[in-house]
Design a protein around this motif. Structure first.
Motif, PDB file in Angstrom:
ATOM      1  N   GLU A 418      -4.844 -44.734  63.939  1.00  0.00           N
ATOM      2  CA  GLU A 418      -3.378 -44.764  63.977  1.00  0.00           C
ATOM      3  C   GLU A 418      -2.751 -44.110  62.750  1.00  0.00           C
ATOM      4  OE1 GLU A 418      -2.673 -48.797  66.683  1.00  0.00           O
ATOM      5  OE2 GLU A 418      -2.875 -48.950  64.497  1.00  0.00           O
ATOM      6  N   LEU A 419      -3.508 -44.001  61.659  1.00  0.00           N
ATOM      7  CA  LEU A 419      -2.982 -43.318  60.472  1.00  0.00           C
ATOM      8  C   LEU A 419      -2.624 -41.871  60.783  1.00  0.00           C
ATOM      9  CD1 LEU A 419      -5.103 -44.477  57.401  1.00  0.00           C
ATOM     10  CD2 LEU A 419      -2.684 -44.910  57.835  1.00  0.00           C
ATOM     11  N   SER A 420      -3.320 -41.297  61.769  1.00  0.00           N
ATOM     12  CA  SER A 420      -3.060 -39.896  62.126  1.00  0.00           C
ATOM     13  C   SER A 420      -1.733 -39.727  62.857  1.00  0.00           C
ATOM     14  CB  SER A 420      -4.188 -39.358  63.003  1.00  0.00           C
ATOM     15  OG  SER A 420      -4.223 -40.019  64.260  1.00  0.00           O
ATOM     16  N   LEU A 421      -1.017 -40.824  63.092  1.00  0.00           N
ATOM     17  CA  LEU A 421       0.276 -40.771  63.763  1.00  0.00           C
ATOM     18  C   LEU A 421       1.447 -40.789  62.787  1.00  0.00           C
ATOM     19  CD1 LEU A 421      -0.387 -43.438  66.564  1.00  0.00           C
ATOM     20  CD2 LEU A 421      -0.799 -40.979  66.672  1.00  0.00           C
ATOM     21  N   GLN A 422       1.176 -41.014  61.522  1.00  0.00           N
ATOM     22  CA  GLN A 422       2.260 -41.161  60.544  1.00  0.00           C
ATOM     23  C   GLN A 422       3.058 -39.865  60.414  1.00  0.00           C
ATOM     24  OE1 GLN A 422       1.118 -42.511  56.615  1.00  0.00           O
ATOM     25  NE2 GLN A 422       2.957 -41.656  55.703  1.00  0.00           N
ATOM     26  N   PRO A 423       4.387 -39.921  60.542  1.00  0.00           N
ATOM     27  CA  PRO A 423       5.200 -38.713  60.378  1.00  0.00           C
ATOM     28  C   PRO A 423       4.997 -38.104  58.993  1.00  0.00           C
ATOM     29  CG  PRO A 423       6.506 -40.525  61.271  1.00  0.00           C
ATOM     30  CD  PRO A 423       5.205 -41.107  60.845  1.00  0.00           C
ATOM     31  N   GLY A 424       4.810 -36.796  58.967  1.00  0.00           N
ATOM     32  CA  GLY A 424       4.563 -36.102  57.711  1.00  0.00           C
ATOM     33  C   GLY A 424       5.813 -35.930  56.873  1.00  0.00           C
ATOM     34  N   GLU A 425       5.612 -35.365  55.680  1.00  0.00           N
ATOM     35  CA  GLU A 425       6.702 -35.235  54.719  1.00  0.00           C
ATOM     36  C   GLU A 425       7.830 -34.324  55.222  1.00  0.00           C
ATOM     37  OE1 GLU A 425       3.347 -32.409  53.497  1.00  0.00           O
ATOM     38  OE2 GLU A 425       3.553 -34.460  54.245  1.00  0.00           O
ATOM     39  N   GLY A 426       7.507 -33.424  56.157  1.00  0.00           N
ATOM     40  CA  GLY A 426       8.540 -32.532  56.675  1.00  0.00           C
ATOM     41  C   GLY A 426       9.686 -33.260  57.362  1.00  0.00           C
ATOM     42  N   TYR A 427       9.403 -34.456  57.893  1.00  0.00           N
ATOM     43  CA  TYR A 427      10.452 -35.250  58.528  1.00  0.00           C
ATOM     44  C   TYR A 427      11.488 -35.744  57.518  1.00  0.00           C
ATOM     45  CZ  TYR A 427       8.185 -35.780  63.121  1.00  0.00           C
ATOM     46  OH  TYR A 427       7.652 -35.560  64.363  1.00  0.00           O
ATOM     47  N   PHE A 428      11.124 -35.773  56.240  1.00  0.00           N
ATOM     48  CA  PHE A 428      11.971 -36.425  55.239  1.00  0.00           C
ATOM     49  C   PHE A 428      12.632 -35.424  54.295  1.00  0.00           C
ATOM     50  CE2 PHE A 428       8.717 -39.274  56.732  1.00  0.00           C
ATOM     51  CZ  PHE A 428       9.431 -40.417  57.024  1.00  0.00           C
ATOM     52  N   ILE A 429      12.648 -34.167  54.689  1.00  0.00           N
ATOM     53  CA  ILE A 429      13.337 -33.135  53.925  1.00  0.00           C
ATOM     54  C   ILE A 429      14.627 -32.781  54.663  1.00  0.00           C
ATOM     55  CG2 ILE A 429      13.236 -30.764  53.060  1.00  0.00           C
ATOM     56  CD1 ILE A 429      10.198 -31.112  52.809  1.00  0.00           C
ATOM     57  N   ALA A 430      15.750 -32.946  53.976  1.00  0.00           N
ATOM     58  CA  ALA A 430      17.054 -32.694  54.604  1.00  0.00           C
ATOM     59  C   ALA A 430      18.037 -32.190  53.555  1.00  0.00           C
ATOM     60  CB  ALA A 430      17.575 -33.966  55.270  1.00  0.00           C
ATOM     61  N   LYS A 431      19.148 -31.652  54.050  1.00  0.00           N
ATOM     62  CA  LYS A 431      20.149 -31.085  53.140  1.00  0.00           C
ATOM     63  C   LYS A 431      21.181 -32.106  52.686  1.00  0.00           C
ATOM     64  CE  LYS A 431      19.719 -26.406  55.027  1.00  0.00           C
ATOM     65  NZ  LYS A 431      20.414 -25.275  55.691  1.00  0.00           N
ATOM     66  N   SER A 432      21.256 -33.235  53.387  1.00  0.00           N
ATOM     67  CA  SER A 432      22.265 -34.236  53.036  1.00  0.00           C
ATOM     68  C   SER A 432      21.839 -35.589  53.574  1.00  0.00           C
ATOM     69  CB  SER A 432      23.624 -33.862  53.635  1.00  0.00           C
ATOM     70  OG  SER A 432      23.566 -33.915  55.052  1.00  0.00           O
ATOM     71  N   GLU A 433      22.511 -36.623  53.114  1.00  0.00           N
ATOM     72  CA  GLU A 433      22.253 -37.974  53.629  1.00  0.00           C
ATOM     73  C   GLU A 433      22.579 -38.040  55.123  1.00  0.00           C
ATOM     74  OE1 GLU A 433      22.086 -41.989  54.721  1.00  0.00           O
ATOM     75  OE2 GLU A 433      20.948 -40.764  53.313  1.00  0.00           O
ATOM     76  N   THR A 434      23.622 -37.342  55.535  1.00  0.00           N
ATOM     77  CA  THR A 434      23.983 -37.339  56.956  1.00  0.00           C
ATOM     78  C   THR A 434      22.870 -36.728  57.800  1.00  0.00           C
ATOM     79  OG1 THR A 434      26.328 -37.178  56.435  1.00  0.00           O
ATOM     80  CG2 THR A 434      25.663 -36.509  58.651  1.00  0.00           C
ATOM     81  N   GLU A 435      22.311 -35.619  57.327  1.00  0.00           N
ATOM     82  CA  GLU A 435      21.216 -34.986  58.061  1.00  0.00           C
ATOM     83  C   GLU A 435      19.991 -35.896  58.099  1.00  0.00           C
ATOM     84  OE1 GLU A 435      18.249 -31.113  57.849  1.00  0.00           O
ATOM     85  OE2 GLU A 435      20.215 -30.991  56.861  1.00  0.00           O
ATOM     86  N   MET A 436      19.716 -36.580  56.987  1.00  0.00           N
ATOM     87  CA  MET A 436      18.562 -37.485  56.952  1.00  0.00           C
ATOM     88  C   MET A 436      18.778 -38.672  57.875  1.00  0.00           C
ATOM     89  SD  MET A 436      15.532 -37.713  55.699  1.00  0.00           S
ATOM     90  CE  MET A 436      14.683 -38.690  56.916  1.00  0.00           C
ATOM     91  N   TYR A 437      19.988 -39.193  57.907  1.00  0.00           N
ATOM     92  CA  TYR A 437      20.321 -40.290  58.822  1.00  0.00           C
ATOM     93  C   TYR A 437      20.049 -39.866  60.262  1.00  0.00           C
ATOM     94  CZ  TYR A 437      23.117 -43.777  61.317  1.00  0.00           C
ATOM     95  OH  TYR A 437      23.527 -44.763  62.180  1.00  0.00           O
ATOM     96  N   ASN A 438      20.504 -38.666  60.602  1.00  0.00           N
ATOM     97  CA  ASN A 438      20.290 -38.165  61.960  1.00  0.00           C
ATOM     98  C   ASN A 438      18.808 -37.908  62.240  1.00  0.00           C
ATOM     99  OD1 ASN A 438      23.006 -38.256  62.665  1.00  0.00           O
ATOM    100  ND2 ASN A 438      23.409 -36.168  61.934  1.00  0.00           N
ATOM    101  N   ARG A 439      18.073 -37.491  61.225  1.00  0.00           N
ATOM    102  CA  ARG A 439      16.636 -37.273  61.387  1.00  0.00           C
ATOM    103  C   ARG A 439      15.953 -38.591  61.745  1.00  0.00           C
ATOM    104  NH1 ARG A 439      13.961 -33.579  58.457  1.00  0.00           N
ATOM    105  NH2 ARG A 439      15.635 -32.203  59.119  1.00  0.00           N
ATOM    106  N   ILE A 440      16.340 -39.648  61.049  1.00  0.00           N
ATOM    107  CA  ILE A 440      15.755 -40.965  61.342  1.00  0.00           C
ATOM    108  C   ILE A 440      16.206 -41.448  62.722  1.00  0.00           C
ATOM    109  CG2 ILE A 440      15.674 -43.388  60.642  1.00  0.00           C
ATOM    110  CD1 ILE A 440      16.153 -42.379  57.741  1.00  0.00           C
ATOM    111  N   ARG A 441      17.495 -41.281  63.000  1.00  0.00           N
ATOM    112  CA  ARG A 441      18.073 -41.802  64.254  1.00  0.00           C
ATOM    113  C   ARG A 441      17.514 -41.086  65.481  1.00  0.00           C
ATOM    114  NH1 ARG A 441      19.103 -43.056  68.458  1.00  0.00           N
ATOM    115  NH2 ARG A 441      21.016 -43.822  69.445  1.00  0.00           N
ATOM    116  N   TYR A 442      17.393 -39.761  65.395  1.00  0.00           N
ATOM    117  CA  TYR A 442      17.079 -38.991  66.603  1.00  0.00           C
ATOM    118  C   TYR A 442      15.660 -38.416  66.632  1.00  0.00           C
ATOM    119  CZ  TYR A 442      22.094 -39.390  67.269  1.00  0.00           C
ATOM    120  OH  TYR A 442      23.363 -39.897  67.433  1.00  0.00           O
TER     121      TYR A 442
END
Length: 478
Positions: A418-442
């Motif tokens: 199951e460790l191979s399912l962990q979202p990589g660091e690319g999911y957590f790179i964003a230009k703003s808090e709003t973009e990061m919020y949407n990344r988590i949400r969607y």
């Protein structure tokens, strides 16, 4: 070496890590101390902490922090133990993979860590029971040999190195007992565990570059967002290679990748033209330009039926193949019996895609396999609105607190697969808090919800739900 000094040391550390000892009915642990002169004659001497619901004497249940001392200036044994009465409250905890992962980092070649912390039937290995360093307490160890999931030999518990190991075991015990209740407690635990957990981060690009020179044909495997394709391209750039790129999918065929024919739709009369695939193009270029390095990058290699796609060229992928008397036809008037020395292949494979077939052993033997795991993106620490981030460029930020929250849940609850399912660091790179919020949400929220619906990471469902409920005000179970 003073037993009393170390007893006091572990109690002070426990307090720093959040243990409570100021209430008759709300203590975080019960201390046991069996270090009388008779016990120290290799007759079961130990001291440490047990579950707060246990009695101050007699048999006990569940996990304990146990130290086997001596008064002969000889090595001690520091352990996570289980009471001789077995499990009462801690059995589920014992099954969490993260508990073993944590303590395995605290032991070296002079320690031991069981593969299953719920196992209280298997004895310690001979490396501990007959260790020349522990002969002075061999009878004591024999008494408890089945109920010590992990242990570490400490030569001098009052040295800086010895105290560091003991403090780390206390911090590990604090973590499993959930003692930390504020930022200072958590910081103290992290600092105690830091020297054992914060391993030097490897440079993937440099390591892959060196491996490529040795093995020639590589598979970069890992969860999405770990930068597999980007890293493959970076390696090609670093060695100054001519790069050919292709991406496999379910309908990729031999004629797409190697050689085929296609109808000429421009001509009025029906006729066919030759169509060399990316493999043929890259290989022919390598043969004709022997002084250049050539890299073929195959993205998502496990999305295609490899037997159909590779066909007879599968035979050629032997990184140490001598010249063979077997010629393989790549295309009309183009035959080879060996892949040229300047020809390299890097492929990528998404380990989180459960719909894909397992790669066969023949491919595994011919390729080297390099695992890429999610990791913190280093940068300049900066506050963006109210979220702690690392600055990557002038436009992008790495949201390290969100990454750390997801990583901690995976590390504690996920099985090895199951460790191979962990979202990589690319999911957590964003230009703003709003973009990061949407990344988590969607993106991250639906991904984790899908895992849970498939029966994966079940033990972590409440932790994930707590994170999402706090971070984006959404529940996984609505």
């Amino acid at each position: 070496m003073s037993i009393e000094n170390i007893r006091q040391f572990i109690k002070e550390k426990a307090e720093q890590f959040g243990a409570k000892t100021d209430s008759e009915f709300n203590n975080s642990y019960v201390e046991r101390n069996n270090t009388g002169q008779e016990a120290l004659k290799d007759n079961g001497a130990y001291f440490g902490f047990i579950h707060p619901e246990e009695e101050v004497s007699g048999p006990f249940h569940d996990f304990s922090l146990t130290i086997f001392p001596n008064d002969q200036n000889k090595p001690w044994l520091v352990c996570l133990g289980v009471g001789s009465s077995g499990f009462k409250n801690d059995y589920t905890l014992a099954t969490y993979p993260g508990l073993r992962r944590l303590f395995s980092n605290l032991t070296d070649e002079r320690g031991f860590c069981k593969s299953d912390f719920a196992d209280i039937e298997t004895s310690l290995p001979k490396s501990i029971t007959v260790s020349p360093d522990l002969q002075h307490i061999k009878n004591t160890i024999k008494t408890y040999t089945k109920v010590l999931p992990t242990c570490q030999i400490v030569d001098d518990p009052e040295s800086e190195e010895g105290k560091q190991v003991i403090a780390a075991f206390v911090a590990g015990y604090a973590k499993l007992r959930d003692w930390p209740s504020n930022k200072d407690h958590r910081k103290a635990v992290s600092e105690a565990l830091g020297p054992f957990l914060n391993k030097e981060r490897k440079d993937d690009t440099e390591e892959i570059k060196n491996l490529l020179k040795e093995r020639k044909y590589l598979v970069l495997q890992g969860p999405p967002g770990t930068g597999k394709t980007r890293t493959a391209k970076s390696v090609a750039d670093k060695i100054g290679a001519k790069t050919f790129f292709t991406q496999f999918h379910a309908e990729t065929s031999f004629s797409d990748f190697i050689f085929g024919i296609k109808p000429d739709t421009v001509n009025e009369e029906l006729r066919y033209r030759e169509y060399p695939g990316n493999f043929s193009k890259a290989l022919k270029y390598a043969v004709e330009h022997s002084a250049e390095r050539v890299i073929l990058i195959i993205d998502e290699i496990n999305r295609a039926n490899l037997s159909n796609v590779l066909g007879p060229i599968f035979y050629l992928f032997e990184h140490k193949m001598d010249v063979s008397n077997v010629e393989i036809e790549i295309s009309p008037n183009f035959k080879i019996n060996k892949l040229p020395n300047n020809f390299f292949v890097i492929t990528t494979m998404n380990t989180a895609d459960r719909s894909l077939a397992v790669v066969d052993f023949a491919l595994r033997r011919r390729f080297a396999w390099y695992s890429m795991t999610p990791k913190i993106v280093e940068g300049v620490s900066k506050k963006l609105e109210t979220v702690s981030v690392n600055k990557i460029t002038d436009e992008e930020f790495f949201f390290k607190e969100d990454f750390a929250a997801i990583e901690e849940i995976f590390n504690w609850y996920a099985s090895s697969s199951e460790l191979s399912l962990q979202p990589g660091e690319g999911y957590f790179i964003a230009k703003s808090e709003t973009e990061m919020y949407n990344r988590i949400r969607y993106e991250i929220f639906p991904l984790i919800k899908e895992y849970l619906q498939e029966g994966l990471l079940r033990n972590a469902k409440e932790e994930f739900n707590s994170y999402f409920s706090t971070r984006i005000k959404l529940s996984l179970f609505e």
